[in-house]
Design an enzyme around this catalytic site. Structure first.
Site, PDB file in Angstrom:
ATOM      1  N   HIS A 123     -42.329 -20.934  -1.615  1.00  0.00           N
ATOM      2  CA  HIS A 123     -42.501 -19.954  -0.539  1.00  0.00           C
ATOM      3  C   HIS A 123     -41.740 -18.673  -0.880  1.00  0.00           C
ATOM      4  CE1 HIS A 123     -44.492 -22.582   2.395  1.00  0.00           C
ATOM      5  NE2 HIS A 123     -43.751 -23.546   1.871  1.00  0.00           N
ATOM      6  N   LYS A 193     -30.155 -36.549 -24.990  1.00  0.00           N
ATOM      7  CA  LYS A 193     -30.551 -37.272 -26.197  1.00  0.00           C
ATOM      8  C   LYS A 193     -31.827 -36.637 -26.755  1.00  0.00           C
ATOM      9  CE  LYS A 193     -29.992 -41.730 -25.904  1.00  0.00           C
ATOM     10  NZ  LYS A 193     -30.238 -43.169 -25.624  1.00  0.00           N
TER      11      LYS A 193
END
Length: 204
Positions: A123, A193
């Site tokens: 919005h 990772k």
């Protein structure tokens, strides 16, 4: 005028688009005639798909909805293409209680676990003299590439791309793009990772 040209004309004219939405939706949900008469023509899918009975399909013919071959949308999920297309690839699982608000593109062999939110819509709020709900919306597509796994209770924000074979850990809030072959976690999500091809292993 064919359907594609009609869609383009509506989407390019904000006033016409508002009128069409008022005709088709009531309090954010499709009206009875849209759900039972138009939606069967708006919900396009491949072979051997499953859309569970309790799924809420807020699907508009204005924007594309497509569910690929052998893909499933589990119960209590909400699919909404009112602001942008929702395209889901082959062999993809949309888990329980997911909310997907277009524009969203999801690839093949993707796993979305439970309680995940993908919203390509935001919005506008910049004008402090107007209520936020009167300031319109802006959309940026979310892209989930092939083989990704989004774990439970995660949120993917507008404009984000999740790279191929990446993992979003449970409860993460993803606000930036995730490179392919990465694991991200946290709020905001960060890489914890990566797959290192030279070593043929996942490394922190």
């Amino acid at each position: 005028m064919d359907i594609a040209n009609l869609k383009q004309k509506v989407n390019q004219n904000p006033s016409l688009k508002r009128i069409v939405h008022r005709m088709m939706f009531h309090n954010g949900r499709p009206r009875w005639w849209v759900k039972h008469i138009l939606n069967p023509f708006a919900i396009h899918h491949g072979k051997k798909v499953t859309i569970r009975y309790q799924t809420v399909m807020n699907v508009s013919p204005i924007n594309t909805f497509y569910l690929g071959n052998n893909s499933t949308i589990e119960e209590y999920s909400v699919i909404d293409n009112g602001a942008g297309e929702v395209i889901i690839g082959d062999y993809t699982l949309i888990g329980l209680r997911n909310t997907i608000i277009g524009p969203v593109h999801i690839g093949n062999h993707v796993i979305l676990a439970q309680n995940i939110i993908l919203s390509g819509l935001n919005h506008n709020y910049g004008d402090i003299s107007l209520p936020i709900h009167l300031q319109g919306i802006n959309c940026k597509p979310i892209i989930i590439e092939d083989d990704a796994w989004i774990a439970a209770n995660s949120i993917i924000t507008a404009g984000v791309t999740i790279g191929k074979h990446s993992v979003v850990a449970a409860g993460s809030v993803v606000t930036k793009n995730v490179p392919p072959f990465s694991v991200v976690a946290g709020n905001p999500a960060k890489i914890i990772k990566r797959y290192v091809q030279e070593r043929d292993q996942w490394m922190k």
